[in-house]
Design a protein around this motif. Structure first.
Motif, PDB file in Angstrom:
ATOM      1  N   UNK A 152       0.789  -1.227   0.000  1.00  0.00           N
ATOM      2  CA  UNK A 152       0.000   0.000   0.000  1.00  0.00           C
ATOM      3  C   UNK A 152       0.819   1.274   0.000  1.00  0.00           C
ATOM      4  N   UNK A 153       2.094   1.192  -0.359  1.00  0.00           N
ATOM      5  CA  UNK A 153       2.938   2.382  -0.349  1.00  0.00           C
ATOM      6  C   UNK A 153       2.675   3.285  -1.549  1.00  0.00           C
ATOM      7  N   UNK A 154       2.522   2.680  -2.709  1.00  0.00           N
ATOM      8  CA  UNK A 154       2.323   3.457  -3.932  1.00  0.00           C
ATOM      9  C   UNK A 154       1.053   3.051  -4.669  1.00  0.00           C
ATOM     10  N   UNK A 155       0.741   1.757  -4.659  1.00  0.00           N
ATOM     11  CA  UNK A 155      -0.454   1.247  -5.336  1.00  0.00           C
ATOM     12  C   UNK A 155      -1.501   0.970  -4.266  1.00  0.00           C
ATOM     13  N   UNK A 156      -2.413   1.905  -4.053  1.00  0.00           N
ATOM     14  CA  UNK A 156      -3.416   1.717  -2.994  1.00  0.00           C
ATOM     15  C   UNK A 156      -4.811   2.162  -3.393  1.00  0.00           C
ATOM     16  N   UNK A 157      -4.938   3.072  -4.341  1.00  0.00           N
ATOM     17  CA  UNK A 157      -6.257   3.494  -4.812  1.00  0.00           C
ATOM     18  C   UNK A 157      -6.868   2.361  -5.648  1.00  0.00           C
TER      19      UNK A 157
END
Length: 214
Positions: A152-157
């Motif tokens: 969930x650091x960069x790819x979370x939406x």
């Protein structure tokens, strides 16, 4: 000779998904090392697409070494840069961290068990080799995707997650049009392009953070 269309498309898609919304940032080098991981993921997808065509086996082998190097660079340099990362590699660590480790180990297994010196002792037949190599490849991609999405650091939406999963389809399922983009070339050219793309993504992640902070 420039990298072929398939790798450039996969890299562009991975970069786009990563930059769509805000993410965590802990400095330029931290961003670059995470970007190396993202480009390594694009490299994994590319290897799967390239393998579907069964062309350029020597190039396929050489690029697999380059991808493994990028994965190890990401996995080893991050804890050296930020010792807190080691806390996520101890017993009780999140599943997505174990998934990243599993993906790395399976990648090394897939590469070295495919070497002529080990292939005959590792697989009963050429058909068995192709089958298990595909199974290993799919497992590597899925574990790596879970590592990236789960952190969930960069790819979370949700849009990012959906796009990221969509990007992975050509690696898991043969798409003739996409596979036609696989061409010959030199592994060094591929590796240099991968490093440039990782540098670009790392700078873009840092620039986005600086703009938001301003």
């Amino acid at each position: 000779m420039q990298p072929d269309r398939s790798f450039l498309l996969l890299s562009a898609a991975v970069i786009t998904a990563t930059l769509l919304f805000g993410g965590v940032s802990a400095g330029l080098f931290w961003n670059v090392l995470n970007a190396v991981g993202f480009i390594a993921y694009a490299g994994l997808l590319y290897l799967c697409v390239q393998g579907q065509m069964r062309r350029h086996p020597k190039l396929h082998q050489s690029i697999s070494y380059a991808v493994l190097f990028l994965v190890l660079l990401h996995a080893v340099a991050l804890p050296l840069l930020d010792p807190l990362v080691l806390l996520y590699l101890q017993p009780g660590a999140p599943y997505y961290m174990w998934a990243g480790l599993l993906s790395t180990l399976l990648l090394a297994l897939a590469i070295f068990s495919a070497l002529p010196a080990f292939r005959q002792s590792s697989y009963a037949s050429s058909h068995g080799f192709r089958f298990w190599h595909r199974v290993l490849s799919a497992t590597i991609v899925l574990a790596a995707a879970y590592h990236i999405i789960g952190s969930g650091l960069f790819i979370k939406h949700p849009i990012q997650v959906a796009l990221f999963l969509l990007i992975s389809i050509p690696a898991l399922r043969s798409i003739t049009w996409f596979a036609r983009g696989v061409q010959g070339g030199r592994a060094l050219a591929w590796f240099m392009a991968a490093l440039c793309l990782a540098g670009f993504l790392g700078l873009a992640l840092s620039w986005r953070t600086w703009v938001i902070a301003a």
